[in-house]
Scaffold this motif. Structure first.
Motif, mmCIF file in Angstrom:
data_model
loop_
_atom_site.group_PDB
_atom_site.id
_atom_site.type_symbol
_atom_site.label_atom_id
_atom_site.label_comp_id
_atom_site.label_asym_id
_atom_site.label_seq_id
_atom_site.Cartn_x
_atom_site.Cartn_y
_atom_site.Cartn_z
ATOM 1 N N VAL A 1 -64.505 66.280 -24.674
ATOM 2 C CA VAL A 1 -63.527 65.618 -25.503
ATOM 3 C C VAL A 1 -63.998 64.395 -25.933
ATOM 4 C CG1 VAL A 1 -61.568 66.718 -24.560
ATOM 5 C CG2 VAL A 1 -62.375 64.607 -23.369
ATOM 6 N N PRO A 2 -64.458 64.220 -27.238
ATOM 7 C CA PRO A 2 -65.029 63.133 -27.877
ATOM 8 C C PRO A 2 -64.379 61.883 -27.734
ATOM 9 C CG PRO A 2 -65.814 65.079 -29.301
ATOM 10 C CD PRO A 2 -64.683 65.493 -28.060
ATOM 11 N N ALA A 3 -63.030 61.920 -27.740
ATOM 12 C CA ALA A 3 -62.142 60.889 -28.155
ATOM 13 C C ALA A 3 -60.722 61.103 -27.299
ATOM 14 C CB ALA A 3 -61.674 60.539 -29.570
ATOM 15 N N GLY A 4 -60.787 61.781 -26.111
ATOM 16 C CA GLY A 4 -59.711 62.110 -25.331
ATOM 17 C C GLY A 4 -59.309 61.275 -24.457
ATOM 18 N N ALA A 5 -58.128 61.339 -23.578
ATOM 19 C CA ALA A 5 -57.750 60.591 -22.641
ATOM 20 C C ALA A 5 -58.392 60.812 -21.244
ATOM 21 C CB ALA A 5 -56.264 60.766 -22.580
ATOM 22 N N VAL A 6 -59.110 60.077 -20.500
ATOM 23 C CA VAL A 6 -59.913 60.320 -19.411
ATOM 24 C C VAL A 6 -59.213 59.467 -18.169
ATOM 25 C CG1 VAL A 6 -62.022 60.116 -18.225
ATOM 26 C CG2 VAL A 6 -62.059 60.700 -20.841
ATOM 27 N N ALA A 7 -59.115 60.037 -17.124
ATOM 28 C CA ALA A 7 -58.764 59.437 -15.878
ATOM 29 C C ALA A 7 -59.836 59.310 -14.734
ATOM 30 C CB ALA A 7 -57.516 59.631 -15.121
ATOM 31 N N ILE B 1 -61.236 58.790 -11.050
ATOM 32 C CA ILE B 1 -60.706 58.412 -9.749
ATOM 33 C C ILE B 1 -61.929 57.763 -8.887
ATOM 34 C CG2 ILE B 1 -59.830 59.279 -7.680
ATOM 35 C CD1 ILE B 1 -58.617 61.538 -9.279
ATOM 36 N N GLY B 2 -61.667 56.486 -8.437
ATOM 37 C CA GLY B 2 -62.600 56.043 -7.492
ATOM 38 C C GLY B 2 -63.915 55.487 -8.058
ATOM 39 N N GLY B 3 -63.929 55.166 -9.346
ATOM 40 C CA GLY B 3 -65.182 54.412 -10.089
ATOM 41 C C GLY B 3 -65.277 53.023 -9.784
ATOM 42 N N GLY B 4 -64.552 52.478 -9.220
ATOM 43 C CA GLY B 4 -64.691 51.056 -8.760
ATOM 44 C C GLY B 4 -65.110 50.252 -10.045
ATOM 45 N N THR B 5 -66.072 49.452 -9.774
ATOM 46 C CA THR B 5 -66.358 48.543 -10.722
ATOM 47 C C THR B 5 -67.771 48.798 -11.519
ATOM 48 O OG1 THR B 5 -67.845 47.246 -9.033
ATOM 49 C CG2 THR B 5 -65.622 46.334 -9.648
ATOM 50 N N GLY B 6 -68.015 50.341 -11.242
ATOM 51 C CA GLY B 6 -69.355 50.839 -12.056
ATOM 52 C C GLY B 6 -69.171 51.022 -13.503
ATOM 53 N N LEU B 7 -70.247 51.605 -14.156
ATOM 54 C CA LEU B 7 -70.402 51.616 -15.622
ATOM 55 C C LEU B 7 -69.436 52.729 -16.335
ATOM 56 C CD1 LEU B 7 -74.272 50.642 -15.869
ATOM 57 C CD2 LEU B 7 -72.227 49.247 -16.528
ATOM 58 N N PHE B 8 -69.204 53.696 -15.547
ATOM 59 C CA PHE B 8 -68.600 54.876 -16.058
ATOM 60 C C PHE B 8 -67.377 54.785 -16.866
ATOM 61 C CE2 PHE B 8 -65.863 58.665 -15.984
ATOM 62 C CZ PHE B 8 -66.779 59.524 -16.825
ATOM 63 N N SER B 9 -66.389 54.241 -16.136
ATOM 64 C CA SER B 9 -65.157 54.229 -17.264
ATOM 65 C C SER B 9 -65.244 53.087 -18.441
ATOM 66 C CB SER B 9 -64.055 53.584 -16.269
ATOM 67 O OG SER B 9 -64.306 52.230 -15.498
ATOM 68 N N VAL B 10 -66.059 52.146 -18.368
ATOM 69 C CA VAL B 10 -66.043 51.351 -19.324
ATOM 70 C C VAL B 10 -67.015 51.459 -20.315
ATOM 71 C CG1 VAL B 10 -68.094 49.813 -18.493
ATOM 72 C CG2 VAL B 10 -66.582 48.817 -19.864
ATOM 73 N N GLY B 11 -67.984 52.649 -19.963
ATOM 74 C CA GLY B 11 -68.993 53.227 -20.902
ATOM 75 C C GLY B 11 -68.206 54.220 -21.672
ATOM 76 N N CYS B 12 -67.082 55.038 -20.787
ATOM 77 C CA CYS B 12 -66.643 55.819 -21.625
ATOM 78 C C CYS B 12 -65.457 55.379 -22.908
ATOM 79 C CB CYS B 12 -65.717 56.629 -20.787
ATOM 80 S SG CYS B 12 -66.149 58.051 -19.660
ATOM 81 N N ALA B 13 -65.005 54.314 -22.424
ATOM 82 C CA ALA B 13 -64.198 53.250 -23.311
ATOM 83 C C ALA B 13 -64.995 52.941 -24.684
ATOM 84 C CB ALA B 13 -63.413 52.316 -22.723
ATOM 85 N N MET C 1 -63.169 56.512 -25.660
ATOM 86 C CA MET C 1 -62.164 57.606 -25.331
ATOM 87 C C MET C 1 -60.936 56.412 -24.720
ATOM 88 S SD MET C 1 -64.654 59.708 -22.779
ATOM 89 C CE MET C 1 -66.429 59.903 -23.684
ATOM 90 N N SER C 2 -60.003 57.119 -24.267
ATOM 91 C CA SER C 2 -58.859 56.309 -23.863
ATOM 92 C C SER C 2 -59.178 56.333 -22.170
ATOM 93 C CB SER C 2 -57.403 56.709 -24.247
ATOM 94 O OG SER C 2 -56.342 56.293 -23.439
ATOM 95 N N VAL C 3 -59.348 55.311 -21.545
ATOM 96 C CA VAL C 3 -59.531 55.539 -19.824
ATOM 97 C C VAL C 3 -58.638 54.800 -19.134
ATOM 98 C CG1 VAL C 3 -61.529 55.037 -18.420
ATOM 99 C CG2 VAL C 3 -62.023 55.625 -20.861
ATOM 100 N N THR C 4 -58.118 55.732 -17.818
ATOM 101 C CA THR C 4 -57.670 55.042 -16.942
ATOM 102 C C THR C 4 -58.643 55.173 -15.886
ATOM 103 O OG1 THR C 4 -55.452 55.709 -17.802
ATOM 104 C CG2 THR C 4 -55.692 55.033 -15.466
#
Length: 243
Positions: free
Chosen positions: A31-37, A39-51, A55-58
């Protein structure tokens, strides 16, 4: 993105760039521009990289691991600045808190093996939170990877250090590492479709010995076709369209 973190964190995060690029690539391919949640990603790079990839990231985490005892808010400012929504909660105890059918992808990497309670109820909630046709991506260490099959008979193979378990008031180390059969069990229980098991080998890439670091990419390419032997295994599956 690693360069946006405080200087003392950058070296460790730079070791994560290849792995997290792989994770982000898996999700963006779905999903190139989807909504992603996550879980447990902490302060690492994954979620901020997806944003950063659009992507819309929680990000959902209790941020109670030892690495989050200091400067967590400062580190999460990088995520907030990138547009990541932060939810602080113990998902196993309190659930996801996501609206039904609100997510295109839900991910969790190197987190499940730390949970002290069964994830069965949580994973049922994951299915509900996914849109019909949405994807679940679960990444974990493999309890029977090739290295462990060699080292355990030699008396080496502890999941966690003694100090992590004995000296700290709350143990946050590995409780139960799964294998490929366990991931397929979870997929059946969640009634996922289009199930894939993917194997990679990341652990040696940050090893102190340069020979191990040099050999790991070679070994990784050889073992990818045999996820049962890989150090890192992934379950990728889809919520049925008719649910």
């Amino acid at each position: 993105m690693a360069t946006h973190y405080p200087p003392e964190w950058r070296a460790a995060l730079e070791h994560e760039v290849e792995r997290q690029t792989f994770h982000i690539g898996l999700v963006s391919g779905l999903v190139p521009a989807g909504a992603v949640a996550d879980i447990g990603g902490g302060t690492g790079l994954f979620s901020v990289g997806c944003a950063a990839a659009g992507m819309s990231v929680t990000l959902i985490d209790d941020f109670a691991d030892p690495g989050n005892e200091t400067r967590t808010d400062e580190l999460l400012d990088v995520h907030r600045g990138g547009g990541v929504k932060i939810e602080v909660r113990d998902v196993v105890r309190d659930g996801l808190g996501l609206a039904p059918g609100s997510m295109d992808v839900i991910t969790t990497f190197d987190s499940m093996e730390h949970w002290h309670s069964s994830p069965k109820r949580l994973f049922a909630e994951v299915t509900t939170a996914l849109r019909p046709g949405g994807w679940f991506l679960l990444g974990v260490p493999n309890c029977v990877n090739l290295r462990k099959r060699v080292t355990v008979p030699l008396g080496r193979g502890k999941w966690s250090s003694m100090a992590d378990w004995y000296e700290r008031p709350h143990f946050r180390g590995h409780v139960r590492e799964p294998d490929v059969d366990d991931l397929r069990y979870i997929a059946r229980d969640m009634k996922l479709t289009s199930v894939r098991i993917i194997g990679r080998n990341w652990l040696g890439r940050g090893h102190a010995h340069p020979l191990v670091r040099a050999l790991t990419p070679v070994v990784d390419r050889v073992l990818r076709s045999r996820p049962t032997l890989c150090s890192d295994i992934y379950l990728l599956g889809r919520r049925p369209l008719d649910h």
